[in-house]
Design a protein around this motif. Structure first.
Motif, PDB file in Angstrom:
ATOM      1  N   VAL A 247      -0.043  10.391  44.566  1.00  0.00           N
ATOM      2  CA  VAL A 247      -0.214  11.351  43.577  1.00  0.00           C
ATOM      3  C   VAL A 247      -0.640  10.463  42.349  1.00  0.00           C
ATOM      4  O   VAL A 247      -0.299   9.422  42.002  1.00  0.00           O
ATOM      5  N   PHE A 248      -1.947  10.873  41.888  1.00  0.00           N
ATOM      6  CA  PHE A 248      -2.663  10.118  40.892  1.00  0.00           C
ATOM      7  C   PHE A 248      -2.648  10.934  39.419  1.00  0.00           C
ATOM      8  O   PHE A 248      -2.603  11.925  39.340  1.00  0.00           O
ATOM      9  N   PHE A 249      -2.286  10.166  38.438  1.00  0.00           N
ATOM     10  CA  PHE A 249      -2.335  10.914  37.252  1.00  0.00           C
ATOM     11  C   PHE A 249      -2.752   9.877  36.056  1.00  0.00           C
ATOM     12  O   PHE A 249      -2.275   8.487  36.372  1.00  0.00           O
ATOM     13  N   ARG A 250      -2.991  10.252  34.888  1.00  0.00           N
ATOM     14  CA  ARG A 250      -3.331   9.415  33.782  1.00  0.00           C
ATOM     15  C   ARG A 250      -2.143   9.155  33.098  1.00  0.00           C
ATOM     16  O   ARG A 250      -1.397  10.036  32.477  1.00  0.00           O
ATOM     17  N   SER A 251      -1.853   8.045  32.547  1.00  0.00           N
ATOM     18  CA  SER A 251      -0.655   7.582  31.896  1.00  0.00           C
ATOM     19  C   SER A 251      -0.516   8.569  30.485  1.00  0.00           C
ATOM     20  O   SER A 251       0.565   8.835  30.205  1.00  0.00           O
ATOM     21  N   ALA A 252      -1.787   8.515  29.727  1.00  0.00           N
ATOM     22  CA  ALA A 252      -1.838   9.391  28.753  1.00  0.00           C
ATOM     23  C   ALA A 252      -1.312  10.738  28.916  1.00  0.00           C
ATOM     24  O   ALA A 252      -0.916  11.229  27.892  1.00  0.00           O
ATOM     25  N   ASP A 253      -1.561  11.564  29.908  1.00  0.00           N
ATOM     26  CA  ASP A 253      -1.300  12.840  30.129  1.00  0.00           C
ATOM     27  C   ASP A 253       0.029  12.928  30.330  1.00  0.00           C
ATOM     28  O   ASP A 253       0.733  13.910  29.995  1.00  0.00           O
ATOM     29  N   LEU A 254       0.912  12.147  30.906  1.00  0.00           N
ATOM     30  CA  LEU A 254       2.103  12.166  31.146  1.00  0.00           C
ATOM     31  C   LEU A 254       2.656  11.732  29.720  1.00  0.00           C
ATOM     32  O   LEU A 254       3.846  12.642  29.399  1.00  0.00           O
ATOM     33  N   MET A 255       2.455  10.596  29.000  1.00  0.00           N
ATOM     34  CA  MET A 255       3.005  10.638  27.720  1.00  0.00           C
ATOM     35  C   MET A 255       2.779  11.742  26.950  1.00  0.00           C
ATOM     36  O   MET A 255       3.735  12.166  26.029  1.00  0.00           O
ATOM     37  N   ASP A 256       1.467  12.498  26.917  1.00  0.00           N
ATOM     38  CA  ASP A 256       1.461  13.674  26.192  1.00  0.00           C
ATOM     39  C   ASP A 256       2.519  14.753  26.556  1.00  0.00           C
ATOM     40  O   ASP A 256       2.881  15.485  25.671  1.00  0.00           O
ATOM     41  N   PHE A 257       2.549  14.877  27.868  1.00  0.00           N
ATOM     42  CA  PHE A 257       3.398  15.877  28.326  1.00  0.00           C
ATOM     43  C   PHE A 257       4.794  15.676  27.644  1.00  0.00           C
ATOM     44  O   PHE A 257       5.702  16.754  27.374  1.00  0.00           O
ATOM     45  N   LEU A 258       5.354  14.501  27.787  1.00  0.00           N
ATOM     46  CA  LEU A 258       6.380  14.008  27.469  1.00  0.00           C
ATOM     47  C   LEU A 258       6.691  14.383  25.811  1.00  0.00           C
ATOM     48  O   LEU A 258       8.010  14.916  25.465  1.00  0.00           O
ATOM     49  N   ASP A 259       5.903  14.036  25.271  1.00  0.00           N
ATOM     50  CA  ASP A 259       5.798  14.320  23.624  1.00  0.00           C
ATOM     51  C   ASP A 259       5.869  15.882  23.396  1.00  0.00           C
ATOM     52  O   ASP A 259       6.459  16.259  22.602  1.00  0.00           O
ATOM     53  N   LYS A 260       5.048  16.743  24.178  1.00  0.00           N
ATOM     54  CA  LYS A 260       5.256  18.179  24.006  1.00  0.00           C
ATOM     55  C   LYS A 260       6.666  18.714  24.211  1.00  0.00           C
ATOM     56  O   LYS A 260       6.937  19.456  23.804  1.00  0.00           O
ATOM     57  N   LYS A 261       7.320  18.055  25.239  1.00  0.00           N
ATOM     58  CA  LYS A 261       8.733  18.269  25.611  1.00  0.00           C
ATOM     59  C   LYS A 261       9.500  17.736  24.544  1.00  0.00           C
ATOM     60  O   LYS A 261      10.840  17.806  24.636  1.00  0.00           O
ATOM     61  N   ARG A 262       8.942  16.864  23.558  1.00  0.00           N
ATOM     62  CA  ARG A 262       9.936  16.282  22.642  1.00  0.00           C
ATOM     63  C   ARG A 262      10.840  15.426  23.311  1.00  0.00           C
ATOM     64  O   ARG A 262      11.981  15.038  22.719  1.00  0.00           O
ATOM     65  N   PHE A 263      10.422  14.572  24.347  1.00  0.00           N
ATOM     66  CA  PHE A 263      11.083  13.550  24.882  1.00  0.00           C
ATOM     67  C   PHE A 263      10.665  12.116  24.271  1.00  0.00           C
ATOM     68  O   PHE A 263       9.590  11.822  24.649  1.00  0.00           O
ATOM     69  N   ARG A 264      11.420  11.537  23.737  1.00  0.00           N
ATOM     70  CA  ARG A 264      11.140  10.476  23.159  1.00  0.00           C
ATOM     71  C   ARG A 264      12.199   9.174  22.994  1.00  0.00           C
ATOM     72  O   ARG A 264      12.269   8.335  22.210  1.00  0.00           O
ATOM     73  N   ASP A 265      13.051   9.473  24.062  1.00  0.00           N
ATOM     74  CA  ASP A 265      14.220   8.591  24.156  1.00  0.00           C
ATOM     75  C   ASP A 265      13.873   7.155  24.732  1.00  0.00           C
ATOM     76  O   ASP A 265      14.572   6.083  24.650  1.00  0.00           O
ATOM     77  N   LEU A 266      12.451   7.143  25.662  1.00  0.00           N
ATOM     78  CA  LEU A 266      12.219   5.938  26.303  1.00  0.00           C
ATOM     79  C   LEU A 266      10.753   5.280  25.641  1.00  0.00           C
ATOM     80  O   LEU A 266       9.976   6.370  25.383  1.00  0.00           O
ATOM     81  N   SER A 267      10.608   4.119  25.744  1.00  0.00           N
ATOM     82  CA  SER A 267       9.348   3.546  25.610  1.00  0.00           C
ATOM     83  C   SER A 267       8.440   3.834  26.644  1.00  0.00           C
ATOM     84  O   SER A 267       9.066   3.753  27.667  1.00  0.00           O
ATOM     85  N   SER A 268       7.191   3.472  26.390  1.00  0.00           N
ATOM     86  CA  SER A 268       6.081   3.653  27.659  1.00  0.00           C
ATOM     87  C   SER A 268       6.693   2.646  28.529  1.00  0.00           C
ATOM     88  O   SER A 268       6.748   2.550  29.942  1.00  0.00           O
ATOM     89  N   ARG A 269       6.973   1.313  28.244  1.00  0.00           N
ATOM     90  CA  ARG A 269       7.562   0.413  28.986  1.00  0.00           C
ATOM     91  C   ARG A 269       8.487   0.658  29.598  1.00  0.00           C
ATOM     92  O   ARG A 269       8.675   0.329  30.995  1.00  0.00           O
ATOM     93  N   GLU A 270       9.425   1.479  29.253  1.00  0.00           N
ATOM     94  CA  GLU A 270      10.823   1.635  29.808  1.00  0.00           C
ATOM     95  C   GLU A 270      10.461   2.731  31.039  1.00  0.00           C
ATOM     96  O   GLU A 270      10.870   2.743  31.984  1.00  0.00           O
ATOM     97  N   ILE A 271       9.569   3.693  30.565  1.00  0.00           N
ATOM     98  CA  ILE A 271       9.044   4.772  31.481  1.00  0.00           C
ATOM     99  C   ILE A 271       8.567   4.127  32.716  1.00  0.00           C
ATOM    100  O   ILE A 271       8.723   4.512  33.793  1.00  0.00           O
ATOM    101  N   TRP A 272       7.448   3.337  32.410  1.00  0.00           N
ATOM    102  CA  TRP A 272       6.783   2.572  33.619  1.00  0.00           C
ATOM    103  C   TRP A 272       7.919   1.871  34.584  1.00  0.00           C
ATOM    104  O   TRP A 272       7.552   1.625  35.840  1.00  0.00           O
ATOM    105  N   ALA A 273       8.823   0.998  33.936  1.00  0.00           N
ATOM    106  CA  ALA A 273       9.713   0.283  34.613  1.00  0.00           C
ATOM    107  C   ALA A 273      10.641   1.358  35.689  1.00  0.00           C
ATOM    108  O   ALA A 273      10.833   1.123  36.738  1.00  0.00           O
ATOM    109  N   ILE A 274      10.860   2.436  35.123  1.00  0.00           N
ATOM    110  CA  ILE A 274      11.476   3.650  35.989  1.00  0.00           C
ATOM    111  C   ILE A 274      10.539   4.057  37.201  1.00  0.00           C
ATOM    112  O   ILE A 274      10.897   4.038  38.205  1.00  0.00           O
ATOM    113  N   LEU A 275       9.380   4.098  36.792  1.00  0.00           N
ATOM    114  CA  LEU A 275       8.396   4.612  37.733  1.00  0.00           C
ATOM    115  C   LEU A 275       8.103   3.517  38.676  1.00  0.00           C
ATOM    116  O   LEU A 275       7.983   3.909  39.957  1.00  0.00           O
TER     117      LEU A 275
END
Length: 84
Positions: free
Chosen positions: A42-70
């Motif tokens: 599965v390919f996706f752009r990081s900015a698109d995932l971050m925009d999606f999370l922002d629209k869902k008002r999910f701001r509990d993790l930094s992008s660094r933490e998100i990529w560590a999980i991924l």
């Protein structure tokens, strides 16, 4: 507590929602914010995932933490050209 009770579980649920959206029919449609599947990857752009999370008002993790999980679920960075 259920797996989705914590911040990481909430992120994983939102990531699954992100991937349940309509997928791209070709690589070029990545530019439209869609994800694209090829050879079970599965390919996706990081900015698109971050925009999606922002629209869902999910701001509990930094992008660094998100990529560590991924990376923990075997996600890899990949780069290629689209439309030059």
């Amino acid at each position: 507590a259920p797996e989705d009770a914590g911040v990481e579980g909430q992120f994983m649920e939102l990531f699954a929602q992100f991937l349940r959206r309509p997928e791209a029919k070709n690589r070029d449609q990545l530019l439209m914010g869609k994800h694209w599947i090829e050879n079970d990857r599965v390919f996706f752009r990081s900015a698109d995932l971050m925009d999606f999370l922002d629209k869902k008002r999910f701001r509990d993790l930094s992008s660094r933490e998100i990529w560590a999980i991924l990376r923990g679920i075997k996600a890899e960075h990949h780069q290629f050209n689209i439309k030059n």
